[in-house]
Design an enzyme around this catalytic site. Structure first.
Site, PDB file in Angstrom:
ATOM      1  N   SER A 136       0.856  -1.189   0.000  1.00 13.14           N
ATOM      2  CA  SER A 136       0.000   0.000   0.000  1.00 13.14           C
ATOM      3  C   SER A 136       0.890   1.236   0.000  1.00 13.14           C
ATOM      4  O   SER A 136       2.036   1.194   0.485  1.00 13.14           O
ATOM      5  CB  SER A 136      -0.888   0.011   1.247  1.00 13.14           C
ATOM      6  N   TYR A 149      -1.050  -0.859  10.541  1.00  8.76           N
ATOM      7  CA  TYR A 149      -1.247  -1.171   9.125  1.00  8.76           C
ATOM      8  C   TYR A 149      -0.037  -0.727   8.297  1.00  8.76           C
ATOM      9  O   TYR A 149       0.507  -1.495   7.500  1.00  8.76           O
ATOM     10  CB  TYR A 149      -2.512  -0.461   8.639  1.00  8.76           C
TER      11      TYR A 149
END
Length: 249
Positions: A136, A149
């Site tokens: 990401s 995350y």
């Protein structure tokens, strides 16, 4: 012509599902894995003869190895693995829980490691294969509420970069996928602005084009990835100032 087979983890929703449907339209056989057997079976019914369900918890390394062996046997081989399973839980210091980090590391990072360990020996033996690791843009630098995350996604970037020479040496293709904001059940939970938010179908199209290219890193939307790269080149005083202006945190 024998249909090519791709294994997609996280195939029951979000980017994984959108990519699976895009690749099936181009003639691919999809071996889809996710924890939700029910959702996978719905896809089997919807895409008969194109989608095959292989329920899997990616945190289970032994189960991942069994699934890959089954796919190779039942589908007559495996050409590509897209390791897209992942989840997100926001973290703020007022509610800082060890369990959140343990869970996200287990799924987002070790889940990829487990699947890599399962799939790469066969690719190396055949000297043919293609792996895409989904990270990401949150892995580029620290973002508010994404300490768990983002840490897992940064680790995936480092992991994939480090493995690239090994894949090259074995005549294998390895790509790193760093999406920005895509409308999924995970991003629907976000309460902050999401610039350049993409629809899943548009993201899947960009993803699939990237898989067919020779680029190491696949990003979409590319303008957002470029802006975040530039942001992370700034001195910290400016970096945190821009973050606060953009996120309110």
């Amino acid at each position: 012509m024998v249909a090519r087979c791709v294994w997609i983890t996280g195939a029951s929703s979000g980017i994984g599902l959108a990519l699976a449907e895009r690749m099936m339209r181009d003639g691919w056989i999809v071996a889809g894995s996710a924890r939700s057997a029910g959702r996978l079976e719905d896809l089997v019914e919807k895409h008969q003869g194109r989608f095959f369900a292989y329920p899997l918890d990616v945190t289970d390394a032994d189960a991942a190895a069994v699934i890959v062996a089954r796919i190779r046997e039942e589908q007559g081989g495996l050409d590509m693995a897209v390791l897209a399973a992942g989840t997100h839980k926001p973290v703020e210091i007022e509610d800082f829980r060890i369990e959140t980090f343990r869970d996200l590391i287990g799924i987002n990072l070790m889940g990829v490691v487990n699947c890599l360990a399962a799939v790469t020996p066969g690719f190396i033996a055949a000297r043919s294969g293609h792996v895409a690791v989904v990270s990401s843009v949150a892995g580029y630098g620290g973002l508010p509420t994404a300490s768990a995350y983002g840490a897992t996604k940064a680790a995936l970037i480092n992991l994939t970069e480090a493995l690239k020479p090994d894949f090259d040496r074995n005549s294998l293709k390895l790509q790193l996928v760093c999406p920005g904001f895509v409308r999924t059940p995970l991003t629907d939970r976000n309460t902050f602005p999401m610039p350049f938010l993409m629809e899943p179908e548009d993201a899947a199209e960009a993803f699939y084009r990237g898989l067919q290219s020779d680029r190491f890193e696949i990003t979409f939307p590319r303008i957002f990835a470029v802006l975040l790269r530039l942001l992370n080149m700034l001195p910290y005083s400016l970096y945190f100032r821009f973050l606060k202006q953009g996120t309110g945190k």
